[in-house]
Design a protein around this motif. Structure first.
Motif, PDB file in Angstrom:
ATOM      1  N   ARG A  13      -4.266  -6.778 -11.707  1.00 19.41           N
ATOM      2  CA  ARG A  13      -3.360  -6.436 -10.603  1.00 19.41           C
ATOM      3  C   ARG A  13      -2.445  -7.603 -10.264  1.00 19.41           C
ATOM      4  O   ARG A  13      -1.301  -7.409  -9.856  1.00 19.41           O
ATOM      5  CB  ARG A  13      -4.162  -6.024  -9.363  1.00 19.41           C
ATOM      6  CG  ARG A  13      -4.910  -4.720  -9.517  1.00 19.41           C
ATOM      7  CD  ARG A  13      -5.405  -4.187  -8.186  1.00 19.41           C
ATOM      8  NE  ARG A  13      -6.364  -5.062  -7.533  1.00 19.41           N
ATOM      9  CZ  ARG A  13      -7.667  -5.051  -7.764  1.00 19.41           C
ATOM     10  NH1 ARG A  13      -8.165  -4.217  -8.666  1.00 19.41           N
ATOM     11  NH2 ARG A  13      -8.481  -5.858  -7.111  1.00 19.41           N
ATOM     12  N   LEU A  14      -2.948  -8.819 -10.434  1.00 21.86           N
ATOM     13  CA  LEU A  14      -2.190 -10.011 -10.083  1.00 21.86           C
ATOM     14  C   LEU A  14      -1.148 -10.390 -11.138  1.00 21.86           C
ATOM     15  O   LEU A  14      -0.108 -10.978 -10.821  1.00 21.86           O
ATOM     16  CB  LEU A  14      -3.164 -11.176  -9.890  1.00 21.86           C
ATOM     17  CG  LEU A  14      -2.607 -12.547  -9.520  1.00 21.86           C
ATOM     18  CD1 LEU A  14      -1.877 -12.486  -8.178  1.00 21.86           C
ATOM     19  CD2 LEU A  14      -3.736 -13.575  -9.469  1.00 21.86           C
TER      20      LEU A  14
ATOM     21  N   SER B 130      -2.832  -8.304  -3.825  1.00 20.52           N
ATOM     22  CA  SER B 130      -2.756  -8.989  -5.121  1.00 20.52           C
ATOM     23  C   SER B 130      -1.677  -8.480  -6.066  1.00 20.52           C
ATOM     24  O   SER B 130      -1.649  -8.874  -7.219  1.00 20.52           O
ATOM     25  CB  SER B 130      -4.115  -8.884  -5.816  1.00 20.52           C
ATOM     26  OG  SER B 130      -4.471  -7.530  -5.982  1.00 20.52           O
ATOM     27  N   ARG B 131      -0.789  -7.610  -5.604  1.00 21.19           N
ATOM     28  CA  ARG B 131       0.241  -7.079  -6.506  1.00 21.19           C
ATOM     29  C   ARG B 131       1.610  -7.675  -6.144  1.00 21.19           C
ATOM     30  O   ARG B 131       2.304  -7.145  -5.276  1.00 21.19           O
ATOM     31  CB  ARG B 131       0.317  -5.556  -6.396  1.00 21.19           C
ATOM     32  CG  ARG B 131      -0.895  -4.844  -6.924  1.00 21.19           C
ATOM     33  CD  ARG B 131      -0.671  -3.336  -6.860  1.00 21.19           C
ATOM     34  NE  ARG B 131      -1.843  -2.611  -7.271  1.00 21.19           N
ATOM     35  CZ  ARG B 131      -2.194  -2.387  -8.528  1.00 21.19           C
ATOM     36  NH1 ARG B 131      -1.425  -2.838  -9.503  1.00 21.19           N
ATOM     37  NH2 ARG B 131      -3.281  -1.718  -8.820  1.00 21.19           N
ATOM     38  N   PRO B 132       2.029  -8.741  -6.807  1.00 17.76           N
ATOM     39  CA  PRO B 132       3.314  -9.352  -6.438  1.00 17.76           C
ATOM     40  C   PRO B 132       4.520  -8.458  -6.685  1.00 17.76           C
ATOM     41  O   PRO B 132       5.559  -8.633  -6.052  1.00 17.76           O
ATOM     42  CB  PRO B 132       3.366 -10.614  -7.315  1.00 17.76           C
ATOM     43  CG  PRO B 132       2.410 -10.352  -8.443  1.00 17.76           C
ATOM     44  CD  PRO B 132       1.339  -9.480  -7.872  1.00 17.76           C
ATOM     45  N   ASN B 133       4.403  -7.469  -7.602  1.00 13.82           N
ATOM     46  CA  ASN B 133       5.532  -6.565  -7.850  1.00 13.82           C
ATOM     47  C   ASN B 133       5.886  -5.744  -6.619  1.00 13.82           C
ATOM     48  O   ASN B 133       7.011  -5.247  -6.494  1.00 13.82           O
ATOM     49  CB  ASN B 133       5.207  -5.620  -9.005  1.00 13.82           C
ATOM     50  CG  ASN B 133       4.013  -4.721  -8.716  1.00 13.82           C
ATOM     51  OD1 ASN B 133       2.882  -5.195  -8.649  1.00 13.82           O
ATOM     52  ND2 ASN B 133       4.263  -3.436  -8.516  1.00 13.82           N
TER      53      ASN B 133
ATOM     54  N   GLU C 169      -0.892 -18.873 -10.745  1.00  9.88           N
ATOM     55  CA  GLU C 169      -1.765 -18.168  -9.808  1.00  9.88           C
ATOM     56  C   GLU C 169      -2.822 -17.332 -10.520  1.00  9.88           C
ATOM     57  O   GLU C 169      -3.957 -17.225 -10.039  1.00  9.88           O
ATOM     58  CB  GLU C 169      -0.920 -17.313  -8.862  1.00  9.88           C
ATOM     59  CG  GLU C 169      -0.138 -18.196  -7.894  1.00  9.88           C
ATOM     60  CD  GLU C 169       0.823 -17.444  -7.004  1.00  9.88           C
ATOM     61  OE1 GLU C 169       1.050 -17.910  -5.863  1.00  9.88           O
ATOM     62  OE2 GLU C 169       1.357 -16.410  -7.428  1.00  9.88           O
ATOM     63  N   VAL C 170      -2.471 -16.750 -11.650  1.00 11.20           N
ATOM     64  CA  VAL C 170      -3.461 -16.003 -12.426  1.00 11.20           C
ATOM     65  C   VAL C 170      -4.550 -16.948 -12.926  1.00 11.20           C
ATOM     66  O   VAL C 170      -5.752 -16.640 -12.854  1.00 11.20           O
ATOM     67  CB  VAL C 170      -2.797 -15.264 -13.603  1.00 11.20           C
ATOM     68  CG1 VAL C 170      -3.850 -14.671 -14.544  1.00 11.20           C
ATOM     69  CG2 VAL C 170      -1.877 -14.157 -13.097  1.00 11.20           C
ATOM     70  N   GLU C 171      -4.161 -18.111 -13.412  1.00  8.45           N
ATOM     71  CA  GLU C 171      -5.145 -19.086 -13.887  1.00  8.45           C
ATOM     72  C   GLU C 171      -6.029 -19.571 -12.740  1.00  8.45           C
ATOM     73  O   GLU C 171      -7.248 -19.712 -12.897  1.00  8.45           O
ATOM     74  CB  GLU C 171      -4.433 -20.270 -14.539  1.00  8.45           C
ATOM     75  CG  GLU C 171      -5.367 -21.358 -15.057  1.00  8.45           C
ATOM     76  CD  GLU C 171      -6.366 -20.837 -16.081  1.00  8.45           C
ATOM     77  OE1 GLU C 171      -7.475 -21.433 -16.168  1.00  8.45           O
ATOM     78  OE2 GLU C 171      -6.073 -19.866 -16.791  1.00  8.45           O
ATOM     79  N   ALA C 172      -5.431 -19.794 -11.575  1.00  5.01           N
ATOM     80  CA  ALA C 172      -6.219 -20.220 -10.414  1.00  5.01           C
ATOM     81  C   ALA C 172      -7.220 -19.151 -10.013  1.00  5.01           C
ATOM     82  O   ALA C 172      -8.376 -19.456  -9.666  1.00  5.01           O
ATOM     83  CB  ALA C 172      -5.284 -20.535  -9.242  1.00  5.01           C
ATOM     84  N   ALA C 173      -6.806 -17.900 -10.073  1.00  2.17           N
ATOM     85  CA  ALA C 173      -7.709 -16.797  -9.735  1.00  2.17           C
ATOM     86  C   ALA C 173      -8.866 -16.720 -10.720  1.00  2.17           C
ATOM     87  O   ALA C 173     -10.024 -16.499 -10.329  1.00  2.17           O
ATOM     88  CB  ALA C 173      -6.939 -15.481  -9.715  1.00  2.17           C
TER      89      ALA C 173
END
Length: 419
Positions: free
Chosen positions: A70-71, A126-129, A54-58
């Protein structure tokens, strides 16, 4: 897809889970939280793999550095997430706490006791935590929870919730206590906000202005939210220079994309000519862009000119606006006009000035000689937080487990009637 029907079912399952949490008592809730922390650690490979995709997609879509930060979950951050859940497991249980007790002249004995809220809906971006923090805090407080994360972190959120539900099941509690929709469709948010009967008892949005505004406009249930994190650091003429530099640097540059990061530096004119060049040099060496008013730029010409819009902007980036002010009163006036009620920092060795500002500033958190980075549920000892509430009801400041309870009154009598 029938969002309303499916959301009603999820809320019903979460409410049944909340009842099971209450029946399990403090020991059962603690056992569940420990199992949840262990399950998150065991699922780390799956969680981090989903997050990396997901970070790479963003990034492929052009996400800026602050958004990507944040992601992102790396091994260190995920360990901190699991540690936070484990810390919450060790906290005092907030359910069933007798807050006060008194006896009336007629002999009635009245006690105010904390109880769970019921079902809490948490909408975040955007914060999965947040998924793990919110689930753990809700379980500690005996609540069921509906977690709806943003599309950019949907896979990571699903993996975290899967691990949390595994921990609940291993502790002998219903997996349905913690729910998340099968996708990040907007229809789930609409249904959660509109379902006033049999739905959530409280909705907590955590994200940017558009999300907060949408939730406030459409919710038929109570909302607990925070607005911008426009946090100020005021450096007084009686500030210790070393403390001031360290606090400003940490408040601004520790993590620029978080809501407790400083966005404006206010410096007393009486010390600005000496201290501002040192502050500017330290910030610029860290890669921070400075935008100053005319007085600040006359002292540090390398600053860009600040516009009126800058004083009301949450940058979430390595940018800091700078204003020279005529002492504490002028600083308080600026904060009153431009602050968001989140966190304000006062740097001074003058206790009289500090106390006057603490009393006069309207904010959820006020720091004296400490970085704004400490405005955080984990740093407050809560283990985690769902957010920093900037309103006045139902809670204010970092929202931990204790803030996810309400009260009931227990009255003991000996046959009294009012007549």
């Amino acid at each position: 897809m029938d969002y309303m029907t499916d959301m009603a079912r999820m809320c019903a399952e979460a409410r049944a889970g909340a009842a099971a949490l209450q029946a399990a008592g403090e020991e059962g809730r603690t056992r569940a939280l420990k199992a949840m922390a262990q399950a998150i650690r065991a699922a780390s490979a799956d969680i981090l793999a989903a997050n990396a995709r997901e970070v790479e997609a963003a990034r492929q879509k052009g996400a800026d550095k602050a958004f990507a930060d944040r992601l992102t979950l790396d091994e260190e951050r995920l360990n901190a997430v699991a540690d936070g859940v484990a810390t919450i497991a060790e906290q005092d249980d907030p359910v069933g706490v007798e807050k006060r007790r008194w006896t009336r002249p007629n002999g009635l004995e009245i006690a105010e006791v904390s109880i769970p809220l019921g079902v809490i809906g948490v909408i975040f971006e955007s914060r999965p935590n947040v998924a793990a923090d919110a689930a753990a805090l809700c379980v500690r407080a005996g609540n069921g929870v509906i977690l709806r994360g943003g599309s950019e972190a949907a896979g990571t959120t699903q993996e975290i919730v899967k691990a949390v539900r595994t921990g609940l099941a291993e502790a002998g509690l219903p997996e349905g206590t913690v729910q998340t929709p099968p996708d990040a469709g907007r229809g789930w948010v609409t249904a959660l906000l509109a379902l006033d009967e049999g739905g959530a008892d409280l909705v907590i949005p955590r994200g940017g202005k558009p999300l907060i505004a949408h939730v406030r406009e459409h919710a038929k249930v109570p909302v607990l939210s925070h607005l911008d994190g426009i946090c100020h650091v005021y450096v007084d003429a009686r500030a210790d220079a070393r403390k001031a530099i360290d606090i400003v640097l940490d408040s601004k540059m520790r993590r620029t994309g978080v809501c407790n990061a400083a966005e404006t530096l206010l410096i007393d004119r009486a010390c600005a000519s000496d201290l501002l060049p040192r502050l500017a040099r330290a910030l610029e060496e860290k890669g921070c862009e400075l935008r100053g008013d005319e007085a600040a730029r006359s002292i540090v010409p390398s600053m860009n000119a600040a516009s009126e819009e800058d004083w009301d902007t949450e940058y979430l980036d390595a940018i800091l606006s700078v204003r020279v002010v005529d002492g504490a009163d002028a600083a308080m006036d600026h904060i009153a006009r431009h602050g968001s009620g989140h966190t304000e920092v006062i740097v001074t060795e003058d206790e009289t000035t500090a106390q006057r500002m603490i009393s006069g500033i309207d904010a959820a958190v006020i720091m004296h000689n400490a970085s704004s980075a400490f405005s955080d549920g984990g740093e407050f000892g809560y283990g985690g937080e769902i957010g920093i509430a900037t309103g006045r009801l139902h809670a204010r400041g970092p929202v931990g487990a204790a803030q996810l309870t309400t009260n009931k009154y227990v009255v003991h009598g000996e046959g009294q009637i009012r007549g």
